[in-house]
Design a protein around this motif. Structure first.
Motif, mmCIF file in Angstrom:
data_model
loop_
_atom_site.group_PDB
_atom_site.id
_atom_site.type_symbol
_atom_site.label_atom_id
_atom_site.label_comp_id
_atom_site.label_asym_id
_atom_site.label_seq_id
_atom_site.Cartn_x
_atom_site.Cartn_y
_atom_site.Cartn_z
ATOM 1 N N HIS A 54 0.804 -1.226 0.000
ATOM 2 C CA HIS A 54 0.000 0.000 0.000
ATOM 3 C C HIS A 54 0.839 1.280 0.000
ATOM 4 C CE1 HIS A 54 -2.854 -3.031 0.989
ATOM 5 N NE2 HIS A 54 -3.858 -2.187 1.196
ATOM 6 N N GLN A 55 1.913 1.269 0.769
ATOM 7 C CA GLN A 55 2.652 2.507 0.958
ATOM 8 C C GLN A 55 3.793 2.671 -0.050
ATOM 9 O OE1 GLN A 55 4.269 2.827 4.884
ATOM 10 N NE2 GLN A 55 4.321 5.059 4.835
ATOM 11 N N HIS A 56 4.550 1.623 -0.296
ATOM 12 C CA HIS A 56 5.722 1.713 -1.188
ATOM 13 C C HIS A 56 5.548 0.744 -2.361
ATOM 14 C CE1 HIS A 56 7.654 4.140 1.856
ATOM 15 N NE2 HIS A 56 7.430 3.178 2.767
ATOM 16 N N GLN A 57 4.501 0.962 -3.103
ATOM 17 C CA GLN A 57 4.202 0.073 -4.234
ATOM 18 C C GLN A 57 5.274 0.150 -5.311
ATOM 19 O OE1 GLN A 57 0.260 0.943 -5.611
ATOM 20 N NE2 GLN A 57 -0.720 0.143 -3.767
ATOM 21 N N ASP A 58 5.940 1.296 -5.442
ATOM 22 C CA ASP A 58 6.993 1.423 -6.445
ATOM 23 C C ASP A 58 8.141 0.448 -6.148
ATOM 24 O OD1 ASP A 58 7.581 2.947 -4.131
ATOM 25 O OD2 ASP A 58 9.072 4.122 -5.255
ATOM 26 N N LEU A 59 8.475 0.289 -4.864
ATOM 27 C CA LEU A 59 9.535 -0.657 -4.499
ATOM 28 C C LEU A 59 9.080 -2.100 -4.712
ATOM 29 C CD1 LEU A 59 11.011 0.992 -1.293
ATOM 30 C CD2 LEU A 59 11.917 1.029 -3.618
ATOM 31 N N LYS A 60 7.812 -2.371 -4.425
ATOM 32 C CA LYS A 60 7.266 -3.715 -4.659
ATOM 33 C C LYS A 60 7.323 -4.038 -6.154
ATOM 34 C CE LYS A 60 3.025 -4.322 -5.237
ATOM 35 N NZ LYS A 60 1.873 -4.819 -5.901
ATOM 36 N N ASP A 61 6.901 -3.080 -6.979
ATOM 37 C CA ASP A 61 6.908 -3.296 -8.427
ATOM 38 C C ASP A 61 8.341 -3.448 -8.953
ATOM 39 O OD1 ASP A 61 4.152 -3.135 -8.406
ATOM 40 O OD2 ASP A 61 4.106 -1.002 -9.005
ATOM 41 N N LEU A 62 9.257 -2.652 -8.417
ATOM 42 C CA LEU A 62 10.664 -2.764 -8.821
ATOM 43 C C LEU A 62 11.207 -4.150 -8.462
ATOM 44 C CD1 LEU A 62 13.307 -1.503 -9.873
ATOM 45 C CD2 LEU A 62 13.716 -0.690 -7.544
ATOM 46 N N PHE A 63 10.896 -4.600 -7.257
ATOM 47 C CA PHE A 63 11.350 -5.928 -6.814
ATOM 48 C C PHE A 63 10.792 -7.022 -7.716
ATOM 49 C CE2 PHE A 63 10.634 -9.717 -4.099
ATOM 50 C CZ PHE A 63 11.961 -10.038 -3.856
ATOM 51 N N GLN A 64 9.492 -6.967 -7.988
ATOM 52 C CA GLN A 64 8.878 -7.995 -8.827
ATOM 53 C C GLN A 64 9.434 -7.963 -10.251
ATOM 54 O OE1 GLN A 64 4.737 -7.044 -8.093
ATOM 55 N NE2 GLN A 64 4.546 -8.726 -6.612
ATOM 56 N N ALA A 65 9.727 -6.774 -10.754
ATOM 57 C CA ALA A 65 10.301 -6.672 -12.099
ATOM 58 C C ALA A 65 11.703 -7.277 -12.130
ATOM 59 C CB ALA A 65 10.335 -5.217 -12.541
ATOM 60 N N ARG A 66 12.488 -7.009 -11.091
ATOM 61 C CA ARG A 66 13.850 -7.571 -11.059
ATOM 62 C C ARG A 66 13.820 -9.081 -10.883
ATOM 63 N NH1 ARG A 66 17.752 -4.275 -7.399
ATOM 64 N NH2 ARG A 66 19.164 -5.851 -8.208
ATOM 65 N N GLU A 71 14.498 -14.352 -13.372
ATOM 66 C CA GLU A 71 13.911 -15.634 -13.784
ATOM 67 C C GLU A 71 14.041 -15.841 -15.287
ATOM 68 O OE1 GLU A 71 12.113 -19.331 -13.554
ATOM 69 O OE2 GLU A 71 13.011 -18.095 -12.006
ATOM 70 N N ALA A 72 13.823 -14.778 -16.052
ATOM 71 C CA ALA A 72 13.958 -14.877 -17.511
ATOM 72 C C ALA A 72 15.396 -15.205 -17.890
ATOM 73 C CB ALA A 72 13.508 -13.572 -18.168
ATOM 74 N N LYS A 73 16.345 -14.583 -17.189
ATOM 75 C CA LYS A 73 17.763 -14.890 -17.462
ATOM 76 C C LYS A 73 18.071 -16.332 -17.122
ATOM 77 C CE LYS A 73 19.859 -10.357 -16.787
ATOM 78 N NZ LYS A 73 20.763 -9.575 -15.932
ATOM 79 N N ARG A 74 17.526 -16.796 -15.983
ATOM 80 C CA ARG A 74 17.782 -18.174 -15.568
ATOM 81 C C ARG A 74 17.203 -19.166 -16.572
ATOM 82 N NH1 ARG A 74 15.685 -22.395 -13.552
ATOM 83 N NH2 ARG A 74 13.599 -21.547 -13.365
ATOM 84 N N VAL A 75 15.984 -18.896 -17.016
ATOM 85 C CA VAL A 75 15.346 -19.782 -17.990
ATOM 86 C C VAL A 75 16.149 -19.795 -19.287
ATOM 87 C CG1 VAL A 75 13.296 -20.045 -19.438
ATOM 88 C CG2 VAL A 75 13.045 -19.632 -17.003
ATOM 89 N N THR A 76 16.586 -18.621 -19.716
ATOM 90 C CA THR A 76 17.391 -18.533 -20.936
ATOM 91 C C THR A 76 18.699 -19.296 -20.764
ATOM 92 O OG1 THR A 76 16.440 -16.385 -21.448
ATOM 93 C CG2 THR A 76 18.498 -16.936 -22.541
ATOM 94 N N HIS A 77 19.316 -19.147 -19.602
ATOM 95 C CA HIS A 77 20.573 -19.846 -19.337
ATOM 96 C C HIS A 77 20.370 -21.359 -19.348
ATOM 97 C CE1 HIS A 77 24.552 -20.574 -17.769
ATOM 98 N NE2 HIS A 77 24.035 -21.297 -16.793
ATOM 99 N N VAL A 78 19.297 -21.812 -18.721
ATOM 100 C CA VAL A 78 19.006 -23.256 -18.692
ATOM 101 C C VAL A 78 18.756 -23.756 -20.110
ATOM 102 C CG1 VAL A 78 17.284 -24.959 -17.961
ATOM 103 C CG2 VAL A 78 18.184 -23.311 -16.323
ATOM 104 N N ARG A 79 18.005 -22.978 -20.891
ATOM 105 C CA ARG A 79 17.716 -23.369 -22.264
ATOM 106 C C ARG A 79 19.014 -23.437 -23.082
ATOM 107 N NH1 ARG A 79 14.205 -19.323 -24.001
ATOM 108 N NH2 ARG A 79 12.663 -20.222 -22.621
#
Length: 143
Positions: A54-66, A71-79
């Protein structure tokens, strides 16, 4: 992964969240299990979850984006690793097949060489050597 800088943050809660985010993404949690979700981020930052939702949604969104980028890098690396292993297997199979073909080629070359020598020996025969000579028979004596 590069750490998120504090950039002169004065709010203690935001500083704690950013520091916790950096620890979680670096894989060095101090308070949480290390799972990359908002609940564990709140535990790691030692703040209530509502601060993130509720208060620091920008940090939550930044965390989820990172986390998603990691995860995308890991999947690409595994592939890529899977592709590399598959290519190594195909390479080994092709080398085995090439060795088999070389063995067959050697066998066929030997057979062709033998047949050509036999052909040469047959074609070089003269009429006298090519004739079959009948051996004289002894007359049979009747009893």
């Amino acid at each position: 992964m590069t750490a998120t800088p504090l950039n002169g943050e004065t709010d203690a809660t935001r500083r704690a969240i950013i520091a916790a985010m950096n620890r979680l993404l670096a894989g060095t949690p101090k308070r949480s299990t290390g799972r990359l979700n908002v609940s564990q981020l709140a535990i790691e930052a030692d703040v209530q979850r509502w601060h993130l939702t509720h208060q620091h949604q920008d940090l939550k969104d930044l965390f989820q984006a990172r986390v998603a980028a990691d995860e995308a890098k890991r999947v690409t690396h595994v592939r890529e690793q899977d592709s590399y292993q598959e290519l190594k297997k195909k390479h080994a199979d092709l080398q085995k097949h090439a060795r088999l073909l070389e063995e067959r080629l050697q066998l066929y070359a030997t057979a062709v060489n033998l047949l050509s020598r036999e052909l040469q020996a047959v074609t070089e025969r003269t009429e006298d050597t090519a004739k079959v000579r009948v051996m004289p028979r002894r007359p049979r004596q009747l009893p």
